[in-house]
Design a protein around this motif. Structure first.
Motif, PDB file in Angstrom:
ATOM      1  N   GLY A  85       0.823  -1.189   0.000  1.00 21.27           N
ATOM      2  CA  GLY A  85       0.000   0.000   0.000  1.00 21.27           C
ATOM      3  C   GLY A  85       0.863   1.247   0.000  1.00 21.27           C
ATOM      4  O   GLY A  85       1.796   1.357   0.791  1.00 21.27           O
ATOM      5  N   VAL A  86       0.562   2.150  -0.909  1.00 25.14           N
ATOM      6  CA  VAL A  86       1.220   3.458  -0.895  1.00 25.14           C
ATOM      7  C   VAL A  86       0.381   4.319   0.051  1.00 25.14           C
ATOM      8  O   VAL A  86      -0.568   4.982  -0.348  1.00 25.14           O
ATOM      9  CB  VAL A  86       1.314   4.063  -2.303  1.00 25.14           C
ATOM     10  CG1 VAL A  86       2.063   5.392  -2.263  1.00 25.14           C
ATOM     11  CG2 VAL A  86       2.004   3.091  -3.252  1.00 25.14           C
ATOM     12  N   GLY A  87       0.731   4.240   1.315  1.00 23.10           N
ATOM     13  CA  GLY A  87      -0.067   4.849   2.370  1.00 23.10           C
ATOM     14  C   GLY A  87      -0.838   3.793   3.147  1.00 23.10           C
ATOM     15  O   GLY A  87      -1.072   2.676   2.676  1.00 23.10           O
ATOM     16  N   LYS A  88      -1.256   4.168   4.361  1.00 25.04           N
ATOM     17  CA  LYS A  88      -1.907   3.234   5.276  1.00 25.04           C
ATOM     18  C   LYS A  88      -3.266   2.773   4.767  1.00 25.04           C
ATOM     19  O   LYS A  88      -3.631   1.592   4.917  1.00 25.04           O
ATOM     20  CB  LYS A  88      -2.065   3.892   6.650  1.00 25.04           C
ATOM     21  CG  LYS A  88      -2.669   2.989   7.715  1.00 25.04           C
ATOM     22  CD  LYS A  88      -2.742   3.705   9.048  1.00 25.04           C
ATOM     23  CE  LYS A  88      -3.287   2.768  10.132  1.00 25.04           C
ATOM     24  NZ  LYS A  88      -4.653   2.295   9.853  1.00 25.04           N
ATOM     25  N   PHE A  89      -4.049   3.676   4.171  1.00 22.21           N
ATOM     26  CA  PHE A  89      -5.382   3.299   3.711  1.00 22.21           C
ATOM     27  C   PHE A  89      -5.323   2.122   2.746  1.00 22.21           C
ATOM     28  O   PHE A  89      -6.054   1.138   2.891  1.00 22.21           O
ATOM     29  CB  PHE A  89      -6.067   4.489   3.034  1.00 22.21           C
ATOM     30  CG  PHE A  89      -7.315   4.113   2.284  1.00 22.21           C
ATOM     31  CD1 PHE A  89      -8.535   4.071   2.931  1.00 22.21           C
ATOM     32  CD2 PHE A  89      -7.266   3.787   0.936  1.00 22.21           C
ATOM     33  CE1 PHE A  89      -9.690   3.703   2.241  1.00 22.21           C
ATOM     34  CE2 PHE A  89      -8.416   3.426   0.238  1.00 22.21           C
ATOM     35  CZ  PHE A  89      -9.625   3.381   0.898  1.00 22.21           C
ATOM     36  N   ALA A  90      -4.458   2.226   1.733  1.00 23.43           N
ATOM     37  CA  ALA A  90      -4.389   1.173   0.721  1.00 23.43           C
ATOM     38  C   ALA A  90      -3.924  -0.144   1.324  1.00 23.43           C
ATOM     39  O   ALA A  90      -4.422  -1.212   0.961  1.00 23.43           O
ATOM     40  CB  ALA A  90      -3.465   1.599  -0.415  1.00 23.43           C
ATOM     41  N   ALA A  91      -2.965  -0.079   2.257  1.00 23.96           N
ATOM     42  CA  ALA A  91      -2.499  -1.305   2.904  1.00 23.96           C
ATOM     43  C   ALA A  91      -3.616  -1.949   3.720  1.00 23.96           C
ATOM     44  O   ALA A  91      -3.795  -3.179   3.699  1.00 23.96           O
ATOM     45  CB  ALA A  91      -1.290  -0.997   3.793  1.00 23.96           C
ATOM     46  N   ASP A  92      -4.390  -1.135   4.424  1.00 21.67           N
ATOM     47  CA  ASP A  92      -5.496  -1.673   5.221  1.00 21.67           C
ATOM     48  C   ASP A  92      -6.555  -2.318   4.329  1.00 21.67           C
ATOM     49  O   ASP A  92      -7.084  -3.392   4.648  1.00 21.67           O
ATOM     50  CB  ASP A  92      -6.136  -0.561   6.053  1.00 21.67           C
ATOM     51  CG  ASP A  92      -5.265  -0.112   7.216  1.00 21.67           C
ATOM     52  OD1 ASP A  92      -4.297  -0.819   7.542  1.00 21.67           O
ATOM     53  OD2 ASP A  92      -5.565   0.959   7.790  1.00 21.67           O
ATOM     54  N   ARG A  93      -6.870  -1.684   3.202  1.00 24.98           N
ATOM     55  CA  ARG A  93      -7.858  -2.270   2.300  1.00 24.98           C
ATOM     56  C   ARG A  93      -7.327  -3.565   1.684  1.00 24.98           C
ATOM     57  O   ARG A  93      -8.078  -4.514   1.482  1.00 24.98           O
ATOM     58  CB  ARG A  93      -8.237  -1.286   1.183  1.00 24.98           C
ATOM     59  CG  ARG A  93      -9.056  -0.081   1.613  1.00 24.98           C
ATOM     60  CD  ARG A  93     -10.262  -0.432   2.460  1.00 24.98           C
ATOM     61  NE  ARG A  93     -11.037  -1.529   1.872  1.00 24.98           N
ATOM     62  CZ  ARG A  93     -11.834  -2.320   2.578  1.00 24.98           C
ATOM     63  NH1 ARG A  93     -11.957  -2.162   3.888  1.00 24.98           N
ATOM     64  NH2 ARG A  93     -12.514  -3.280   1.986  1.00 24.98           N
TER      65      ARG A  93
ATOM     66  N   GLY B 218       2.258  -5.031   2.881  1.00 26.72           N
ATOM     67  CA  GLY B 218       2.970  -4.029   3.655  1.00 26.72           C
ATOM     68  C   GLY B 218       2.615  -2.649   3.156  1.00 26.72           C
ATOM     69  O   GLY B 218       1.666  -2.474   2.381  1.00 26.72           O
ATOM     70  N   SER B 219       3.371  -1.653   3.575  1.00 28.23           N
ATOM     71  CA  SER B 219       3.089  -0.287   3.138  1.00 28.23           C
ATOM     72  C   SER B 219       4.371   0.518   3.062  1.00 28.23           C
ATOM     73  O   SER B 219       5.383   0.189   3.693  1.00 28.23           O
ATOM     74  CB  SER B 219       2.099   0.398   4.089  1.00 28.23           C
ATOM     75  OG  SER B 219       2.670   0.588   5.369  1.00 28.23           O
ATOM     76  N   VAL B 220       4.311   1.567   2.255  1.00 26.35           N
ATOM     77  CA  VAL B 220       5.342   2.594   2.224  1.00 26.35           C
ATOM     78  C   VAL B 220       4.655   3.936   2.452  1.00 26.35           C
ATOM     79  O   VAL B 220       3.444   4.075   2.275  1.00 26.35           O
ATOM     80  CB  VAL B 220       6.123   2.622   0.884  1.00 26.35           C
ATOM     81  CG1 VAL B 220       6.891   1.337   0.677  1.00 26.35           C
ATOM     82  CG2 VAL B 220       5.189   2.896  -0.292  1.00 26.35           C
ATOM     83  N   LEU B 221       5.430   4.898   2.848  1.00 25.81           N
ATOM     84  CA  LEU B 221       4.940   6.245   3.085  1.00 25.81           C
ATOM     85  C   LEU B 221       4.280   6.800   1.823  1.00 25.81           C
ATOM     86  O   LEU B 221       4.789   6.627   0.717  1.00 25.81           O
ATOM     87  CB  LEU B 221       6.128   7.126   3.476  1.00 25.81           C
ATOM     88  CG  LEU B 221       5.874   8.580   3.847  1.00 25.81           C
ATOM     89  CD1 LEU B 221       5.117   8.667   5.169  1.00 25.81           C
ATOM     90  CD2 LEU B 221       7.216   9.320   3.960  1.00 25.81           C
ATOM     91  N   HIS B 222       3.137   7.476   1.997  1.00 25.38           N
ATOM     92  CA  HIS B 222       2.499   8.105   0.841  1.00 25.38           C
ATOM     93  C   HIS B 222       3.306   9.333   0.436  1.00 25.38           C
ATOM     94  O   HIS B 222       3.746  10.108   1.289  1.00 25.38           O
ATOM     95  CB  HIS B 222       1.061   8.499   1.161  1.00 25.38           C
ATOM     96  CG  HIS B 222       0.250   8.778  -0.059  1.00 25.38           C
ATOM     97  ND1 HIS B 222       0.388   9.937  -0.805  1.00 25.38           N
ATOM     98  CD2 HIS B 222      -0.692   8.033  -0.698  1.00 25.38           C
ATOM     99  CE1 HIS B 222      -0.438   9.898  -1.826  1.00 25.38           C
ATOM    100  NE2 HIS B 222      -1.108   8.758  -1.801  1.00 25.38           N
TER     101      HIS B 222
END
Length: 239
Positions: free
Chosen positions: A187-195, A208-212
């Motif tokens: 996810g590029v950002g928390k929202f996308a990783a959570d979805r 996982g995620s990276v900072l938006h």
């Protein structure tokens, strides 16, 4: 999973979200999978073929990026000059007077897109090298604008509207992951990783995620590219 292409996945998602309705304060909804289908389809055709290792997943189109070009994080200059895509973009059925669709003639830069695609260019050199391992998409294909022209992110929609939208987007994400055979969904950002975690919980992929890269995020304004590279490395994705 049924046999399908990523183009079919996008076409099905476009139809599903077009059937949804959104109440005020949403004033205008842009679906670039419709009016900007030509550059979007070209992006899928050139760069979406074969199996990928990593899927980078954004939230939804930015008003000066994918909304204009049909390409995720699609800053017009980089899409044209680095990705080599420049196709006709039509006018949407309803246009916000403060956020007109100018396509590749848009003079505005999408900072998040400039950062993400600039990082891809600087770390891999050519699009072919980057897309041999990576693919970039958005979880939600719609952009939402309030009457003032302010961007309204999909997580701010009321519950029933979110649930209908999530159902369509979750299905498309599952199908896309199946088509591409990815090992990582980032996810590029928390929202996308959570979805991604919600949609893909039963699938054998690492999430996982990276900072938006948005300039609204103060941390991203302090060397986003280096931070993203380090976050990927911590997940086992070496460049």
């Amino acid at each position: 999973m049924r046999e399908q292409s990523i183009t079919t996945v996008s076409e099905r998602l476009a139809r599903a979200v077009d059937a949804l309705a959104f109440a005020p304060p949403v004033h205008t909804v842009y679906n670039p999978l419709g009016y900007a289908w030509a550059p979007h389809a070209e992006y899928l055709r050139i760069y979406g073929q074969g199996q990928k290792e990593v899927l980078l997943l954004g939230m939804n189109p930015g008003p000066f990026g994918m909304v204009q070009t049909g390409v995720p994080f699609g800053d017009p200059r980089i899409v044209r000059d680095w990705l080599g895509i420049q196709c006709p973009v039509h006018r949407p059925p309803r246009e916000h007077p403060k956020r007109p669709i100018l396509g590749f003639e848009s003079p505005r830069s999408e900072v998040s897109g400039s950062r993400l695609w600039g990082w891809a260019r600087d770390t891999h050199g050519t699009p072919e090298r980057f897309f041999a391992r990576f693919f970039v998409t958005n979880y939600c294909p719609l952009a939402f604008l309030e009457e003032s022209g302010k961007n309204r992110t999909p997580d701010k929609l009321p519950g029933p509207e979110r649930q209908a939208l999530w159902a369509a987007c979750d299905e498309a994400l599952v199908d896309l992951v199946g088509c591409l055979g990815v090992r990582y969904v980032i996810g590029v950002g928390k929202f996308a990783a959570d979805r991604a975690r919600e949609a893909l919980g039963s699938h054998s992929v690492t999430i996982g995620s990276v900072l938006h890269p948005s300039p609204a995020n103060p941390k991203a304004n302090r060397g986003w590219a280096g931070q993203a590279t380090a976050e990927l490395a911590a997940l086992g994705i070496s460049l």
